[in-house]
Design a protein around this motif. Sequence first.
Motif, mmCIF file in Angstrom:
data_model
loop_
_atom_site.group_PDB
_atom_site.id
_atom_site.type_symbol
_atom_site.label_atom_id
_atom_site.label_comp_id
_atom_site.label_asym_id
_atom_site.label_seq_id
_atom_site.Cartn_x
_atom_site.Cartn_y
_atom_site.Cartn_z
ATOM 1 N N ARG A 1 -122.956 5.829 -5.916
ATOM 2 C CA ARG A 1 -123.629 5.446 -7.152
ATOM 3 C C ARG A 1 -125.009 5.720 -7.460
ATOM 4 N N ARG A 2 -125.795 5.629 -5.927
ATOM 5 C CA ARG A 2 -127.356 6.436 -6.549
ATOM 6 C C ARG A 2 -127.762 7.814 -6.832
ATOM 7 N N THR A 3 -127.002 8.536 -6.179
ATOM 8 C CA THR A 3 -126.646 9.885 -6.399
ATOM 9 C C THR A 3 -126.393 9.976 -8.384
#
Length: 114
Positions: free
Chosen positions: A40-42
């Motif tokens: 999710r943070r990429t």
Amino acid sequence: MNSWWYEGKKNILTHMSLSTNAAHIVLGILLFLGAAILARRTKHAPALALGSVLLVQVINEILDCLDWIAWTGHVNWSEAFSDTVYTLALPVLLALSWRHQRQRWARANTKEQP
């Protein structure tokens, strides 16, 4: 004689009370969501999640094709195609929606900047 792959899938489907088509839909979405949470943070999280579903589906179909060849001497291409469609349809829609939403947020944040 049934393969370990076929027997394992049959046991899972029996315990889940799902048809094979429903299992492809459910497991495709669950795998997509799990991979999406991990990535999710990429920047490329939707593509990574969709790629994960595609990779698992390709492996599944390779193993299914090997079973079909052992049982009948040929591959059941229509079954392989429909399984792939069932598995990927909703994850593709989710990935496209996610990407579109990110673009909307980016445009909205750009407009708010002085």
